[in-house]
Design an enzyme around this catalytic site. Sequence first.
Site: not given
Length: 178
Positions: A11-13
């Site tokens: 997902g979002c880093f």
Amino acid sequence: MNSSSIYLGGGCFWCLEAVFLQLRGVIDVESGYSNGAGPAPSYEDVCSGRTGHVEVVKVCFDPHQLPLADLLQVFFHVHDPTTLNRQGADTGPQYRSGIYYTDEEQHAVARRVLAEAQQAFGGRVVTELQPLRGYQRAEDYHQRYFERHPQAGYCAFVIAPKVEKFRQAFARHLRDVP
């Protein structure tokens, strides 16, 4: 000091970075892009979905303090490895779940932990396991994003609860705070 690096997409880093920075044995975490087509993608290129890159964190760790298997167990706990190209409201191939290894020893450990995750999740895990290709550090404004912007909407309502859930589940693995 002995160190190793593994590259993880979940997902979002920003979410993964916020979690892994709190683990004892982690030396550094860097947000970046990997395993896509073409060199030097920008954030906009990656978000378009056309390059095939995934948002990853490069986790540099001391395997004597934090074995790779333990690090990967945290990874499977802090994101949903059963959703293809999606984490929460974030959708697209850049948000896919992946473990990107740099040597055969990492590959073997990751393969074993992935098999354990498959069992735990009833065979629904879609995490890809591939050799690292074409890693590039993300733009400076992505580095340590949660740390620098804790009150921003996404940070306060998405990342902070994820970090708190992690802290409760893995309290024994947290860095000592002076």
